[in-house]
Design a protein around this motif. Sequence first.
Motif, PDB file in Angstrom:
ATOM      1  N   GLN A 279       0.806  16.269 -11.913  1.00 40.95           N
ATOM      2  CA  GLN A 279      -0.201  15.329 -11.413  1.00 40.95           C
ATOM      3  C   GLN A 279       0.226  13.886 -11.659  1.00 40.95           C
ATOM      4  O   GLN A 279       0.578  13.520 -12.793  1.00 40.95           O
ATOM      5  CB  GLN A 279      -1.558  15.570 -12.099  1.00 40.95           C
ATOM      6  N   GLU A 280       0.180  13.064 -10.606  1.00 45.35           N
ATOM      7  CA  GLU A 280       0.471  11.644 -10.745  1.00 45.35           C
ATOM      8  C   GLU A 280      -0.768  10.934 -11.295  1.00 45.35           C
ATOM      9  O   GLU A 280      -1.793  10.847 -10.624  1.00 45.35           O
ATOM     10  CB  GLU A 280       0.868  11.037  -9.402  1.00 45.35           C
ATOM     11  N   VAL A 281      -0.665  10.433 -12.516  1.00 50.13           N
ATOM     12  CA  VAL A 281      -1.790   9.773 -13.169  1.00 50.13           C
ATOM     13  C   VAL A 281      -1.759   8.273 -12.890  1.00 50.13           C
ATOM     14  O   VAL A 281      -2.757   7.678 -12.465  1.00 50.13           O
ATOM     15  CB  VAL A 281      -1.770  10.043 -14.687  1.00 50.13           C
ATOM     16  N   LYS A 288       2.764  -4.003  -8.938  1.00 51.31           N
ATOM     17  CA  LYS A 288       1.960  -3.151  -8.082  1.00 51.31           C
ATOM     18  C   LYS A 288       1.676  -1.813  -8.791  1.00 51.31           C
ATOM     19  O   LYS A 288       2.542  -1.276  -9.478  1.00 51.31           O
ATOM     20  CB  LYS A 288       2.677  -2.864  -6.759  1.00 51.31           C
ATOM     21  N   ASP A 289       0.449  -1.305  -8.581  1.00 50.03           N
ATOM     22  CA  ASP A 289       0.119   0.017  -9.109  1.00 50.03           C
ATOM     23  C   ASP A 289      -0.864   0.692  -8.163  1.00 50.03           C
ATOM     24  O   ASP A 289      -1.181   0.165  -7.097  1.00 50.03           O
ATOM     25  CB  ASP A 289      -0.452  -0.077 -10.532  1.00 50.03           C
ATOM     26  N   TYR A 290      -1.375   1.856  -8.570  1.00 51.41           N
ATOM     27  CA  TYR A 290      -2.249   2.642  -7.681  1.00 51.41           C
ATOM     28  C   TYR A 290      -3.567   1.929  -7.368  1.00 51.41           C
ATOM     29  O   TYR A 290      -4.238   2.251  -6.392  1.00 51.41           O
ATOM     30  CB  TYR A 290      -2.551   3.998  -8.304  1.00 51.41           C
ATOM     31  N   ASN A 291      -3.940   0.968  -8.195  1.00 49.59           N
ATOM     32  CA  ASN A 291      -5.210   0.280  -7.982  1.00 49.59           C
ATOM     33  C   ASN A 291      -5.111  -0.855  -6.972  1.00 49.59           C
ATOM     34  O   ASN A 291      -6.138  -1.392  -6.548  1.00 49.59           O
ATOM     35  CB  ASN A 291      -5.743  -0.268  -9.314  1.00 49.59           C
ATOM     36  N   ASP A 292      -3.912  -1.252  -6.615  1.00 50.83           N
ATOM     37  CA  ASP A 292      -3.794  -2.396  -5.686  1.00 50.83           C
ATOM     38  C   ASP A 292      -2.678  -2.196  -4.652  1.00 50.83           C
ATOM     39  O   ASP A 292      -1.903  -3.114  -4.396  1.00 50.83           O
ATOM     40  CB  ASP A 292      -3.578  -3.707  -6.442  1.00 50.83           C
ATOM     41  N   GLY A 293      -2.585  -1.009  -4.080  1.00 49.04           N
ATOM     42  CA  GLY A 293      -1.701  -0.864  -2.937  1.00 49.04           C
ATOM     43  C   GLY A 293      -0.807   0.343  -2.919  1.00 49.04           C
ATOM     44  O   GLY A 293      -0.521   0.890  -1.847  1.00 49.04           O
ATOM     45  N   LEU A 294      -0.320   0.787  -4.053  1.00 45.89           N
ATOM     46  CA  LEU A 294       0.581   1.927  -4.065  1.00 45.89           C
ATOM     47  C   LEU A 294      -0.184   3.223  -3.783  1.00 45.89           C
ATOM     48  O   LEU A 294      -1.333   3.378  -4.194  1.00 45.89           O
ATOM     49  CB  LEU A 294       1.294   2.036  -5.415  1.00 45.89           C
ATOM     50  N   TYR A 301      -7.672  11.234 -10.595  1.00 43.97           N
ATOM     51  CA  TYR A 301      -7.555  10.026 -11.415  1.00 43.97           C
ATOM     52  C   TYR A 301      -7.824   8.731 -10.645  1.00 43.97           C
ATOM     53  O   TYR A 301      -7.732   7.640 -11.218  1.00 43.97           O
ATOM     54  CB  TYR A 301      -6.154   9.954 -12.041  1.00 43.97           C
ATOM     55  N   VAL A 302      -8.180   8.838  -9.371  1.00 43.25           N
ATOM     56  CA  VAL A 302      -8.399   7.643  -8.556  1.00 43.25           C
ATOM     57  C   VAL A 302      -9.536   6.797  -9.146  1.00 43.25           C
ATOM     58  O   VAL A 302     -10.644   7.297  -9.406  1.00 43.25           O
ATOM     59  CB  VAL A 302      -8.719   8.024  -7.096  1.00 43.25           C
TER      60      VAL A 302
END
Length: 532
Positions: A279-281, A288-294, A301-302
Amino acid sequence: MSAACFALGLCALLTWVLLTCCAGIPEVVTNLGDTETEVFRREGEDAILPCGLGSPVNLKDEVFDWKKEKQQEVFFYVKGKHYINGKRGQDPQFWRRVHLLPGGLQAGNASVNLTSVTQADGGVYSCYFPRRNLTRWIRLTVVVEPRLRLEVVEASPSSGSVRLSCVSRGGQPQPSGLEWQTPNGTVIPAEEAPPAASSDSDGRDSISQTVKVTEPGSYTCLARQQGVHPAVRDTIRVFAGADITEVFTREGEDAILPCALGSPVDLTDEAFDLKKGKQEVFFYRQGKDYNDGLGGQDPHYVGRVHLLPGGLQAGNASVVLSGVTQADSGVYKCVILAKRTQSNRDILLTVVVEPRLRLEVVEASPSSGSVRLSCVSRGGQPQPSGLEWQTPNGTVIPAEEAPPAASSDSVGRDSISQTVKVTEPGSYTCLARQQGVHPAVRDTIRVFGHWLTGDREEVLGNGPWKAIGVSFIVLFILSVVVNIYQFTKTNNCRNGHGQQAEPDSDSLDQSGAYRSCPHRDAAVQLNVPSFG
């Protein structure tokens, strides 16, 4: 005549007040020494307010009244009727929040359960039995526990040491200090004295304390709140020979998953990846990270994973996982991909569901000088493997049942219970131990000396002297009223002769002439009877 009626009414009122005040109901609880039981409960939990006669007397046909601060009506019971099934008058603050314990009345137990306590519920409660002239006093303290955050802030293989940080945020009352302990309970000297204090953007105060350790094991941080026992605590585990950190977090709280290089290297332009199995946490790369574009984050975990403010600049890639559940438990791997170095960190997250403890006095026997205490643990994941009672100095008390009695409630929650007999006053603690989880969940109940001896203080004695005193005061008031009445008649009569005022019926005889009056210049003397 009107003056006489007023005086007689005043007499009746004063007599009623005197009799009420002498009926054995204390006027004011001035300090904790006047209360019988002290109850501590965390905000949002249910509180058991204990009240009983100390003997198994059936109370179904009794009358008792619960009040807060002698003003707010909390719960009133009279021969089967109470606020929940028809009676009126309950304070709105306690509406639908106060319930009798199942089966308690038949066993002489008038204790009530106050649900979901808040800071407004804190204070002194009275449980009054008017037929028995008996009052029990209970002080409820609603505690807001601080939130502890424990993490490894530096690991130095060259020196064989690890720096641990403990941050305490919020709490009411605010913690007066923090303390780190080794696995065997020894206090570790702190690097800062006193703890460093700060405030966050929401205005919540926090304090922090760091220590350096050189041995593997489970290290505990305690936050001590003045007047509150036991201290709030949390534990972090340091492993030998591997970069593995174990984090224990209660269900619903936020978990810090620590990941750092151990040196102040700026990671702003670097990359790192956090996974749980496949699982990608969380993934970060050059701002850049999952919260702003990736893209690519696991849906579980979103919106739940965030960097610590200012952490990257200090070489800290730790993240906050919010609102953890049982599904979040497991091993996480953090890989830091810096230009000149690569570092792996493993984090074992254990999400703990704490059991709920209920402590109460189930029997008081002044004849034998003993009190039986009960501890019931309900729920918990993992389920507690056992319960343990301790004396005020920490000595284990032998239980009456071994192993603890087990049962299930109507909704399928497992519970275990343990009773002990004690013969000394003091604060007794019950601990629920969950396998693999440290520290144990605990709660405390206080036993007072008069429960063991049968003695209890009264505002006024109930002997013959009270009756003599009340009679003396009532006779004195009656004599004053009679003399006031005589004085009023005489004055009306004199005024009628001297001013030709309209005579009243009390100043005329049957022929319509004035009755004889004292001489207008004569002094009016009030004859108050002498008592002795």
